[in-house]
Design a protein around this motif. Structure first.
Motif, PDB file in Angstrom:
ATOM      1  N   THR A   2      63.161  48.304  11.345  1.00  0.00           N
ATOM      2  CA  THR A   2      63.755  49.377  10.671  1.00  0.00           C
ATOM      3  C   THR A   2      63.296  50.624  11.284  1.00  0.00           C
ATOM      4  O   THR A   2      64.000  51.495  12.006  1.00  0.00           O
ATOM      5  N   TYR A   3      62.016  51.163  10.856  1.00  0.00           N
ATOM      6  CA  TYR A   3      61.375  52.316  11.392  1.00  0.00           C
ATOM      7  C   TYR A   3      60.122  51.815  12.676  1.00  0.00           C
ATOM      8  O   TYR A   3      59.581  50.863  12.520  1.00  0.00           O
ATOM      9  N   CYS A  46      58.765  45.994   6.746  1.00  0.00           N
ATOM     10  CA  CYS A  46      59.544  47.277   6.338  1.00  0.00           C
ATOM     11  C   CYS A  46      60.660  47.292   5.661  1.00  0.00           C
ATOM     12  O   CYS A  46      61.418  46.151   5.898  1.00  0.00           O
ATOM     13  N   ASP A  48      62.791  49.720   5.177  1.00  0.00           N
ATOM     14  CA  ASP A  48      63.785  50.588   5.520  1.00  0.00           C
ATOM     15  C   ASP A  48      64.061  51.772   4.579  1.00  0.00           C
ATOM     16  O   ASP A  48      65.011  52.172   4.019  1.00  0.00           O
ATOM     17  N   ALA A  50      62.417  54.844   4.455  1.00  0.00           N
ATOM     18  CA  ALA A  50      62.183  56.320   5.280  1.00  0.00           C
ATOM     19  C   ALA A  50      60.779  56.892   4.594  1.00  0.00           C
ATOM     20  O   ALA A  50      60.758  57.911   4.900  1.00  0.00           O
ATOM     21  N   HIS A  62      60.613  57.173  13.588  1.00  0.00           N
ATOM     22  CA  HIS A  62      61.915  57.205  13.663  1.00  0.00           C
ATOM     23  C   HIS A  62      62.698  55.891  13.162  1.00  0.00           C
ATOM     24  O   HIS A  62      62.031  54.922  13.540  1.00  0.00           O
ATOM     25  N   ALA A  63      63.809  55.818  12.783  1.00  0.00           N
ATOM     26  CA  ALA A  63      64.522  54.575  12.745  1.00  0.00           C
ATOM     27  C   ALA A  63      64.578  53.980  14.164  1.00  0.00           C
ATOM     28  O   ALA A  63      64.671  54.586  15.282  1.00  0.00           O
ATOM     29  N   THR A  65      66.725  52.384  15.909  1.00  0.00           N
ATOM     30  CA  THR A  65      68.299  52.798  16.471  1.00  0.00           C
ATOM     31  C   THR A  65      68.172  54.049  16.730  1.00  0.00           C
ATOM     32  O   THR A  65      69.345  54.498  17.847  1.00  0.00           O
ATOM     33  N   ARG A  66      67.542  54.968  16.554  1.00  0.00           N
ATOM     34  CA  ARG A  66      67.265  56.491  16.781  1.00  0.00           C
ATOM     35  C   ARG A  66      66.175  56.916  17.382  1.00  0.00           C
ATOM     36  O   ARG A  66      66.008  58.338  17.264  1.00  0.00           O
TER      37      ARG A  66
END
Length: 90
Positions: A2-3, A46, A48, A50, A62-63, A65-66
């Motif tokens: 996730t992160y 994790c 998720d 944030a 960061h995520a 995927t980002r």
């Protein structure tokens, strides 16, 4: 996963303190906590939430995927940090 903590991490430990899942390593109870140059998020632990990203003073979390383009492959680097050594039993 996730992160992910990118290499811009300055190991200020705000994320470690903010994490409710205790999934950022090294933790205060682990060797190297105060001397590490890089922190890692265990993808299996994790949740998720944030909290780590919100707490990071240098925007290094960061995520997965980002991730910014320069660090796109860092999700694999982070996961590899927690991979079992070759030849070990699962």
């Amino acid at each position: 996963m996730t992160y992910v903590i990118a290499p811009s991490c300055v190991a200020d430990f705000s994320c470690v303190e903010a994490c409710p899942a205790n999934c950022i390593h090294p933790t205060p109870d682990e060797p190297g906590y105060l001397t590490t140059d890089q922190l890692f998020i265990n993808p299996a632990e994790c949740i998720d939430c944030a909290a780590c990203a919100d707490a990071c003073p240098v925007d290094a979390v960061h995520a997965a995927t980002r991730l910014p383009a320069p660090w796109a492959g860092y999700a694999e680097v982070n996961a590899a940090h927690f991979a079992a050594p070759a030849g070990s039993a699962s």
